[in-house]
Design an enzyme around this catalytic site. Sequence first.
Site, PDB file in Angstrom:
ATOM      1  NE  ARG A  30     -40.600   0.920  -1.799  1.00 55.47           N
ATOM      2  CZ  ARG A  30     -40.486  -0.374  -1.481  1.00 55.47           C
ATOM      3  NH1 ARG A  30     -41.337  -0.932  -0.658  1.00 55.47           N
ATOM      4  NH2 ARG A  30     -39.528  -1.111  -1.999  1.00 55.47           N
ATOM      5  CD  GLU A  81     -30.459  -5.215  -2.814  1.00 57.11           C
ATOM      6  OE1 GLU A  81     -31.427  -4.443  -2.948  1.00 57.11           O
ATOM      7  OE2 GLU A  81     -29.491  -4.963  -2.094  1.00 57.11           O
TER       8      GLU A  81
HETATM    9  P1  AMP Z   1     -33.938  -4.106  -8.333  1.00 54.78           P
HETATM   10  O1  AMP Z   1     -34.790  -4.901  -9.250  1.00 54.78           O
HETATM   11  O2  AMP Z   1     -32.846  -4.899  -7.710  1.00 54.78           O
HETATM   12  O3  AMP Z   1     -33.427  -2.828  -8.984  1.00 54.78           O
HETATM   13  O4  AMP Z   1     -34.841  -3.690  -7.097  1.00 54.78           O
HETATM   14  C1  AMP Z   1     -35.702  -2.631  -7.210  1.00 54.78           C
HETATM   15  C2  AMP Z   1     -36.991  -2.866  -6.460  1.00 54.78           C
HETATM   16  O5  AMP Z   1     -36.809  -3.467  -5.188  1.00 54.78           O
HETATM   17  C3  AMP Z   1     -37.661  -1.547  -6.204  1.00 54.78           C
HETATM   18  O6  AMP Z   1     -39.050  -1.715  -6.350  1.00 54.78           O
HETATM   19  C4  AMP Z   1     -37.285  -1.212  -4.797  1.00 54.78           C
HETATM   20  O7  AMP Z   1     -38.336  -0.593  -4.133  1.00 54.78           O
HETATM   21  C5  AMP Z   1     -36.945  -2.532  -4.146  1.00 54.78           C
HETATM   22  N1  AMP Z   1     -35.665  -2.502  -3.432  1.00 54.78           N
HETATM   23  C6  AMP Z   1     -34.557  -3.217  -3.737  1.00 54.78           C
HETATM   24  N2  AMP Z   1     -33.566  -3.001  -2.874  1.00 54.78           N
HETATM   25  C7  AMP Z   1     -34.027  -2.106  -1.994  1.00 54.78           C
HETATM   26  C8  AMP Z   1     -33.456  -1.440  -0.860  1.00 54.78           C
HETATM   27  N3  AMP Z   1     -32.207  -1.686  -0.448  1.00 54.78           N
HETATM   28  N4  AMP Z   1     -34.242  -0.552  -0.197  1.00 54.78           N
HETATM   29  C9  AMP Z   1     -35.510  -0.314  -0.606  1.00 54.78           C
HETATM   30  N5  AMP Z   1     -36.094  -0.892  -1.654  1.00 54.78           N
HETATM   31  C10 AMP Z   1     -35.378  -1.789  -2.349  1.00 54.78           C
END
Ligand code: AMP
Length: 170
Positions: free
Chosen positions: A58, A95
């Site tokens: 995205r 996550e």
């Molecule tokens: P992080 O590395 O935990 O900051 O996760 C970021 C990546 O995971 C991004 O590419 C987001 O698109 C996706 N992502 C993580 N959590 C979510 C969420 N709750 N909703 C949508 N996308 C998420």
Amino acid sequence: MDLDKFIRDIPDFPKPGIIFKDITPILRDPGAFRHSIAVLAEQAQPTKPDLILGIESRGFLFGGALALQMNLGLIVARKPGKLPYETDQVSYDLEYGSNTLEMHTDAIEPGQRILIVDDLLATGGTAAATAKLVRKQQGIVAGFAFVVELAFLEGRKQLDPDPVSTILTY
Ligand code: AMP
């Protein structure tokens, strides 16, 4: 414009307990998409980037549009096995699960300022790992730009002290 109306909550996707923030309604509405890119560009201007880096997948959508808006080139960090040329790699936890990202070894010239773009900042693991790739190629992290920030996960802490801009905070 209230972009919040264009973010859809999907409970328990892709796993139970995760509330997925679906940004596809922004993309589907030309006014909302244009507005989000205009705000990202305005916020990013002071960081004086030389290149925009979009994170798969995205981050490609917002990063690509932002690169055009700012008249800058676009480079990409991709999932393993997608890039055809030699790559640098980094692995990290996110996550939900873990991931590896790759970037072409010649994506960045030493000293270039890179703005890292993704749709959403959650734990910050993805963006922090991408920053490692930038520094491996002797690039400078100009800053980070996200449409959505999940502030309760404190992802910003992982990106300190580089500038972080977001449009919507939950
Ligand atoms: P992080 O590395 O935990 O900051 O996760 C970021 C990546 O995971 C991004 O590419 C987001 O698109 C996706 N992502 C993580 N959590 C979510 C969420 N709750 N909703 C949508 N996308 C998420």
